[in-house]
Each structure stands twice: as C-alpha cells, then as structure tokens.
Design a protein around this motif. Structure first.
Motif, PDB file in Angstrom:
ATOM      1  N   PHE A 311       0.826  -1.202   0.000  1.00  0.00           N
ATOM      2  CA  PHE A 311       0.000   0.000   0.000  1.00  0.00           C
ATOM      3  C   PHE A 311       0.864   1.257   0.000  1.00  0.00           C
ATOM      4  CE2 PHE A 311      -2.391   3.439   1.989  1.00  0.00           C
ATOM      5  CZ  PHE A 311      -3.537   3.427   1.225  1.00  0.00           C
ATOM      6  N   PHE A 312       1.941   1.239   0.767  1.00  0.00           N
ATOM      7  CA  PHE A 312       2.816   2.416   0.807  1.00  0.00           C
ATOM      8  C   PHE A 312       3.415   2.679  -0.582  1.00  0.00           C
ATOM      9  CE2 PHE A 312       7.024   4.322   1.164  1.00  0.00           C
ATOM     10  CZ  PHE A 312       6.689   5.524   1.763  1.00  0.00           C
ATOM     11  N   LYS A 313       3.832   1.606  -1.263  1.00  0.00           N
ATOM     12  CA  LYS A 313       4.402   1.770  -2.607  1.00  0.00           C
ATOM     13  C   LYS A 313       3.372   2.389  -3.556  1.00  0.00           C
ATOM     14  CE  LYS A 313       7.848  -1.945  -2.432  1.00  0.00           C
ATOM     15  NZ  LYS A 313       8.212  -3.285  -2.948  1.00  0.00           N
ATOM     16  N   TRP A 314       2.132   1.890  -3.463  1.00  0.00           N
ATOM     17  CA  TRP A 314       1.069   2.395  -4.354  1.00  0.00           C
ATOM     18  C   TRP A 314       0.716   3.839  -4.007  1.00  0.00           C
ATOM     19  CZ3 TRP A 314      -4.252   3.437  -3.083  1.00  0.00           C
ATOM     20  CH2 TRP A 314      -5.077   3.676  -4.199  1.00  0.00           C
ATOM     21  N   SER A 315       0.442   4.101  -2.724  1.00  0.00           N
ATOM     22  CA  SER A 315      -0.067   5.419  -2.329  1.00  0.00           C
ATOM     23  C   SER A 315       0.979   6.518  -2.472  1.00  0.00           C
ATOM     24  CB  SER A 315      -0.593   5.382  -0.893  1.00  0.00           C
ATOM     25  OG  SER A 315       0.441   5.044   0.012  1.00  0.00           O
ATOM     26  N   SER A 316       2.261   6.172  -2.363  1.00  0.00           N
ATOM     27  CA  SER A 316       3.312   7.184  -2.474  1.00  0.00           C
ATOM     28  C   SER A 316       3.840   7.319  -3.903  1.00  0.00           C
ATOM     29  CB  SER A 316       4.474   6.842  -1.537  1.00  0.00           C
ATOM     30  OG  SER A 316       5.070   5.600  -1.904  1.00  0.00           O
ATOM     31  N   GLY A 317       3.333   6.471  -4.817  1.00  0.00           N
ATOM     32  CA  GLY A 317       3.796   6.530  -6.197  1.00  0.00           C
ATOM     33  C   GLY A 317       5.179   5.950  -6.377  1.00  0.00           C
ATOM     34  N   ASN A 318       5.391   4.767  -5.774  1.00  0.00           N
ATOM     35  CA  ASN A 318       6.694   4.094  -5.886  1.00  0.00           C
ATOM     36  C   ASN A 318       6.532   2.621  -6.238  1.00  0.00           C
ATOM     37  OD1 ASN A 318       8.960   6.027  -5.085  1.00  0.00           O
ATOM     38  ND2 ASN A 318       7.443   6.383  -3.467  1.00  0.00           N
ATOM     39  N   THR A 319       5.655   2.351  -7.206  1.00  0.00           N
ATOM     40  CA  THR A 319       5.409   0.956  -7.612  1.00  0.00           C
ATOM     41  C   THR A 319       6.409   0.484  -8.659  1.00  0.00           C
ATOM     42  OG1 THR A 319       3.936   1.541  -9.453  1.00  0.00           O
ATOM     43  CG2 THR A 319       2.924   1.316  -7.266  1.00  0.00           C
ATOM     44  N   GLY A 320       7.045   1.433  -9.364  1.00  0.00           N
ATOM     45  CA  GLY A 320       7.907   1.075 -10.488  1.00  0.00           C
ATOM     46  C   GLY A 320       7.180   1.095 -11.817  1.00  0.00           C
ATOM     47  N   GLU A 321       5.848   1.238 -11.781  1.00  0.00           N
ATOM     48  CA  GLU A 321       5.045   1.364 -13.016  1.00  0.00           C
ATOM     49  C   GLU A 321       4.836   2.857 -13.243  1.00  0.00           C
ATOM     50  OE1 GLU A 321       3.664   0.585 -16.299  1.00  0.00           O
ATOM     51  OE2 GLU A 321       3.619  -1.321 -15.194  1.00  0.00           O
ATOM     52  N   SER A 322       5.448   3.414 -14.292  1.00  0.00           N
ATOM     53  CA  SER A 322       5.583   4.870 -14.412  1.00  0.00           C
ATOM     54  C   SER A 322       4.252   5.628 -14.441  1.00  0.00           C
ATOM     55  CB  SER A 322       6.420   5.221 -15.643  1.00  0.00           C
ATOM     56  OG  SER A 322       5.819   4.710 -16.824  1.00  0.00           O
ATOM     57  N   LEU A 323       3.258   5.139 -15.182  1.00  0.00           N
ATOM     58  CA  LEU A 323       1.987   5.861 -15.260  1.00  0.00           C
ATOM     59  C   LEU A 323       1.276   5.855 -13.901  1.00  0.00           C
ATOM     60  CD1 LEU A 323       0.056   7.409 -17.164  1.00  0.00           C
ATOM     61  CD2 LEU A 323      -1.171   5.250 -17.502  1.00  0.00           C
ATOM     62  N   ILE A 324       1.314   4.725 -13.215  1.00  0.00           N
ATOM     63  CA  ILE A 324       0.699   4.619 -11.890  1.00  0.00           C
ATOM     64  C   ILE A 324       1.386   5.573 -10.921  1.00  0.00           C
ATOM     65  CG2 ILE A 324       0.161   3.070  -9.972  1.00  0.00           C
ATOM     66  CD1 ILE A 324      -1.315   2.444 -12.638  1.00  0.00           C
ATOM     67  N   ASP A 325       2.709   5.560 -10.935  1.00  0.00           N
ATOM     68  CA  ASP A 325       3.451   6.404 -10.005  1.00  0.00           C
ATOM     69  C   ASP A 325       3.209   7.886 -10.279  1.00  0.00           C
ATOM     70  OD1 ASP A 325       4.380   4.112  -8.883  1.00  0.00           O
ATOM     71  OD2 ASP A 325       6.375   4.187  -9.791  1.00  0.00           O
ATOM     72  N   ALA A 326       3.139   8.254 -11.542  1.00  0.00           N
ATOM     73  CA  ALA A 326       2.859   9.654 -11.887  1.00  0.00           C
ATOM     74  C   ALA A 326       1.476  10.057 -11.371  1.00  0.00           C
ATOM     75  CB  ALA A 326       2.948   9.846 -13.397  1.00  0.00           C
ATOM     76  N   GLY A 327       0.488   9.188 -11.593  1.00  0.00           N
ATOM     77  CA  GLY A 327      -0.872   9.483 -11.137  1.00  0.00           C
ATOM     78  C   GLY A 327      -0.974   9.623  -9.631  1.00  0.00           C
ATOM     79  N   MET A 328      -0.354   8.698  -8.896  1.00  0.00           N
ATOM     80  CA  MET A 328      -0.442   8.729  -7.440  1.00  0.00           C
ATOM     81  C   MET A 328       0.302   9.932  -6.860  1.00  0.00           C
ATOM     82  SD  MET A 328      -2.501   6.343  -6.958  1.00  0.00           S
ATOM     83  CE  MET A 328      -2.550   6.263  -5.163  1.00  0.00           C
ATOM     84  N   ARG A 329       1.340  10.376  -7.548  1.00  0.00           N
ATOM     85  CA  ARG A 329       2.059  11.568  -7.071  1.00  0.00           C
ATOM     86  C   ARG A 329       1.258  12.838  -7.353  1.00  0.00           C
ATOM     87  NH1 ARG A 329       8.476  10.178  -8.345  1.00  0.00           N
ATOM     88  NH2 ARG A 329       8.374   8.029  -7.526  1.00  0.00           N
ATOM     89  N   GLU A 330       0.577  12.864  -8.507  1.00  0.00           N
ATOM     90  CA  GLU A 330      -0.293  14.018  -8.769  1.00  0.00           C
ATOM     91  C   GLU A 330      -1.404  14.093  -7.717  1.00  0.00           C
ATOM     92  OE1 GLU A 330      -3.283  16.100 -12.031  1.00  0.00           O
ATOM     93  OE2 GLU A 330      -2.656  14.025 -12.372  1.00  0.00           O
ATOM     94  N   LEU A 331      -1.994  12.955  -7.408  1.00  0.00           N
ATOM     95  CA  LEU A 331      -3.074  12.917  -6.417  1.00  0.00           C
ATOM     96  C   LEU A 331      -2.603  13.463  -5.074  1.00  0.00           C
ATOM     97  CD1 LEU A 331      -5.865  12.027  -5.392  1.00  0.00           C
ATOM     98  CD2 LEU A 331      -4.932   9.729  -5.073  1.00  0.00           C
ATOM     99  N   LYS A 332      -1.442  12.997  -4.626  1.00  0.00           N
ATOM    100  CA  LYS A 332      -0.941  13.418  -3.316  1.00  0.00           C
ATOM    101  C   LYS A 332      -0.533  14.890  -3.315  1.00  0.00           C
ATOM    102  CE  LYS A 332       1.557  11.462   0.560  1.00  0.00           C
ATOM    103  NZ  LYS A 332       2.414  10.379   1.047  1.00  0.00           N
ATOM    104  N   LYS A 333      -0.007  15.355  -4.419  1.00  0.00           N
ATOM    105  CA  LYS A 333       0.481  16.735  -4.495  1.00  0.00           C
ATOM    106  C   LYS A 333      -0.658  17.743  -4.643  1.00  0.00           C
ATOM    107  CE  LYS A 333       3.781  19.896  -5.459  1.00  0.00           C
ATOM    108  NZ  LYS A 333       4.737  20.390  -4.481  1.00  0.00           N
ATOM    109  N   THR A 334      -1.717  17.371  -5.375  1.00  0.00           N
ATOM    110  CA  THR A 334      -2.749  18.351  -5.733  1.00  0.00           C
ATOM    111  C   THR A 334      -4.133  18.047  -5.163  1.00  0.00           C
ATOM    112  OG1 THR A 334      -3.479  17.213  -7.753  1.00  0.00           O
ATOM    113  CG2 THR A 334      -1.562  18.687  -7.942  1.00  0.00           C
ATOM    114  N   GLY A 335      -4.376  16.796  -4.755  1.00  0.00           N
ATOM    115  CA  GLY A 335      -5.722  16.435  -4.321  1.00  0.00           C
ATOM    116  C   GLY A 335      -6.671  16.189  -5.482  1.00  0.00           C
ATOM    117  N   TYR A 336      -6.112  16.043  -6.679  1.00  0.00           N
ATOM    118  CA  TYR A 336      -6.969  15.820  -7.850  1.00  0.00           C
ATOM    119  C   TYR A 336      -6.314  14.815  -8.784  1.00  0.00           C
ATOM    120  CZ  TYR A 336     -10.405  16.681 -11.453  1.00  0.00           C
ATOM    121  OH  TYR A 336     -11.416  16.504 -12.348  1.00  0.00           O
ATOM    122  N   LEU A 337      -7.141  14.118  -9.542  1.00  0.00           N
ATOM    123  CA  LEU A 337      -6.671  13.155 -10.536  1.00  0.00           C
ATOM    124  C   LEU A 337      -7.761  13.023 -11.586  1.00  0.00           C
ATOM    125  CD1 LEU A 337      -4.146  11.337 -10.883  1.00  0.00           C
ATOM    126  CD2 LEU A 337      -5.449   9.484  -9.812  1.00  0.00           C
TER     127      LEU A 337
END
Length: 417
Positions: A311-337
C-alpha cells in the motif's frame, strides 16, 4: 415564535437549496450550524488521516464564503467542533429549540447521525436534494431501480427526464435566536488564496461554471474528457459539487439553456450523461445501503487482504510502473486526478498489486479534493467487481492505457521529475 436550526452538511450554498429555503419560509428564528466532527480527524483503519490537507483547505474556503453570504442577509454561521448529538443537545439547552432542518445524505454514517438525533427527541426535517433528477419523478421505485446503469439511463431517457428545476436562494433569512455565537474561525491569507487550482465557495463555483459555458467547452467535452493534463479537458465541476457549493440540477439547467442557444451535440450530451452516472450512484444507496460498504460489496467474495508495504508503494507513487506512479504523485500533491487515471490506478491496486479495494477507496477519500461518498464508493465497487456491474470488475491493461493516454510521456515527465 418558532426557532429552528439549519444544519449545513454537504450543501454549502444558498441557491438551489430546497431544505434551507423551506426552513427560511417556515420559522421565526433560524440558527445556521456547521459541525466539524472529531471522528473525521482520526486516522483510518489503514493508518492515514481520514481527511487530507487539500480537502480541508477547500472546505474551509467554502465555509468561509458561506458565512460571508449569511452575514450579508443579517444572519450568521454557528461553526463548532464536536460530536453532532452533543452539539445540538447543547444548542437545545440554550434555545429550547428541537427542530433541525438539513439535507438528507443516504450513506451509513450520515443516516446514523440523523437517527441518533431523532431518537434523542429532535424533530428532523431532512430533504433529499443532491441529485440532478427528482427521485419522485423516476419511472421506478428506488428500491426496484435497475441495477445496470444502461437500463437505468434508458428508462430515464424514455420518460424524457433531464433535471429537476432549481429553486432560487431565499430572499430573506430569519433572524438569529438570542445565543452567543462562537468565535469566528479566521482563515489566513494562504488558506483563502491557496495555490490549488480550485477555490472553495458558491461564488467560486458560479465563476468556474460560467466561464466553462462562455468558452463553449461543453462542445469538446466528449473528445477531451479522458486527457490527463490541464484544466479544460474536463468540466472540473466535481470539487464544488462534492461540497455542495453548487447543485447538479442548476448545472443541468444551464446546460439545457446552452443547448437551446448553441445547439446540442455529443459533448453536451456526454456532460449530462456523466451527471446521470453521479445520480445513479446516489440512488443505488436507497436500494442497497450498508451492503455497499462491506468488503464483499454485493458480490459473494470478500476483497483482497491488506498489505501495508504494498500500500505504501502504491499510495506514495513508488510501484515502479511509471503511469501509476505519476498518477499517485499528482493525487498526493494536488488532491486531484483525472477520471481516467482514477480508474487506472484503482485497477492496478486491485488486480496487479492484489490490494484491498476498501483501503484504496479510503485513500481516495483522504486525498481527493472532490471526494463524494456516493461516487467514490460506487466507482471503487465498479472497478473491484463488488457492485452492480454484470462484468464483475474492470481490470485495465496499464501498458495499453499508457500508450493511449500518454504516448509521448509528457504527463509522466511532469510528475516523475
């Protein structure tokens, strides 16, 4: 002389607020109340805050503007932190009033609050007002509504239903009862003008909606709605809808007027179509209620087990799957996706990482500035195959989605830099 309370919940607006309008027309003294609930400040079962900072800021802005609007009418807002029952019992002791008007929210926790107030002797006058369509006008009883969205939509369209007509804001608000108001929650300049692209409040909602229609963006909605970058690819009405700073009925009325003036097209239809999905998830709560909040949902099998490391890997955007990680980082940074990425990252968590869908749903509740209990629950059930979808789940092929929606890697470059 009748005194009552108006309890603002997810309806932080004066226009098209039938319950508030009814209260204003029915009583001699009215105390508008907003309750910050300590239970929402606690951590979830999975160890993260139930409400993140982005939504807190947007909510504070929305309440600040609501209070300002009420004061313009010679009224005010009794804003307080505490358990809902305890707050109203204290107010009852001070005013001898026991009548509470509020909007109806058909979700378990919110229904339980109203039940507690009612069983403690309060007279509850709660009105359903958060859907685009009038529930009474539907061609079926809500307990017997079609499970499948397409069938729901077809029956709605066959009856020619488009939206329920919005009501005006009250022309006057009854004076406040004799009561000492709590000190005002003063917002600092940073909160009032946060760096977020969304500013809370009814006036901000009106400005955003107005510019969206004036720039004729509905015409291209269907073509652009799955894009990932920028403001204009989708309507972005959702943050204001989620807090009730505007109503879906008033948006649908403006959309109808727009079609009369400019002509209907695929884009305008699809905008209405998405508002109808929003209604569908709301109405499902009348049929299934608490069942929608079980691990197995409406299915026969429970969800996946929770794994904190994954869960930490997914929620922090550190899964190693680039599109997933980009999305999860946008969510955490902005509150939007974007809606497209919400589906992709949810699918990845459930199917690729074998994650607990309820933990994913709770993470969205914590992070999303436009969190809406009905839509969030409905969409996670839909992806996880725990809802009414006959296909039993919606796994996405991440490589295919990446190629379709970020072929040049610009989105990933922005958020993985």
């Amino acid at each position: 002389m009748t005194t009552a309370f108006y309890w603002f919940r997810n309806d932080l607006r004066l226009e098209d607020n039938p319950s508030f309008l009814q209260a204003c027309k029915s009583v001699d003294h009215l105390l508008p109340v907003y309750v910050h609930q300590p239970s929402l400040e606690q951590d979830t079962l999975w160890g993260f805050p139930r409400i993140g900072e982005h939504r807190k800021v947007f909510l504070e802005q929305s309440i600040h503007e609501l209070r300002s609007q009420l004061r313009d009418f010679g009224s005010g807002l009794y804003e307080v932190t505490g358990d809902v029952l305890h707050v109203f019992e204290k107010l009852k002791a001070q005013t001898q009033a026991d009548l509470i008007y509020c909007e109806q929210i058909q979700a378990p926790e919110e229904l339980e609050q109203v039940a507690q107030l009612s069983s403690s002797g309060f007279k509850m006058n709660s009105g359903w007002q958060s859907s685009m369509l009038d529930a009474q006008s539907l061609p079926f009883r809500l307990q017997e509504m079609p499970d499948i969205f397409t069938q729901f939509r077809q029956q709605v369209e066959k009856k020619g239903l488009r939206f329920s007509c919005p009501v005006d804001a009250p022309k006057s608000i009854p004076p406040l009862p004799a009561i000492e108001m709590p000190p005002m929650n003063v917002l600092d300049a940073n909160t009032l003008s946060s760096g977020n692209k969304f500013q809370g409040g009814e006036h901000s909602a009106h400005r955003h909606i107005q510019q969206y229609f004036e720039r004729r963006l509905p015409d291209t909605y269907k073509q652009t709605r799955n894009q990932l970058i920028g403001i204009d690819y989708s309507s972005k009405f959702s943050p204001w809808l989620a807090q009730g700073c505007c109503s879906s009925g008033s948006i649908a009325k403006q959309l109808s007027d727009y079609e009369i003036f400019h002509g209907a097209n695929d884009g305008t239809y699809w905008l209405w179509f998405e508002l109808l999905w929003r209604d569908y998830f709301r109405f499902l709560h009348f049929k299934y209620g608490n069942e929608l909040y079980r691990s197995k949902g409406l299915s026969k099998t429970p969800g996946n087990q929770f794994d904190s490391e994954k869960f930490f890997k997914w929620s922090s955007g550190n899964t190693g799957e680039s599109l997933i990680d980009a999305g999860m980082r946008e969510l955490k940074k902005t509150g939007y996706l974007s809606n497209r990425l919400r589906q992709i990252v949810a699918s990845y968590w459930i199917y690729d990482m074998k994650g607990d869908w309820q933990a994913g749903s709770a993470w969205f509740e914590s992070q999303l500035i436009d969190y809406d209990v009905y839509s969030n629950q409905g969409n996670w059930l839909y992806i996880a195959g725990k809802g009414t979808d006959p296909r039993g789940g919606r796994p996405f092929n991440v490589a295919k989605q990446t190629q379709e929606h970020d072929p040049d890697g610009i989105y990933r470059q922005i958020w993985l830099a």
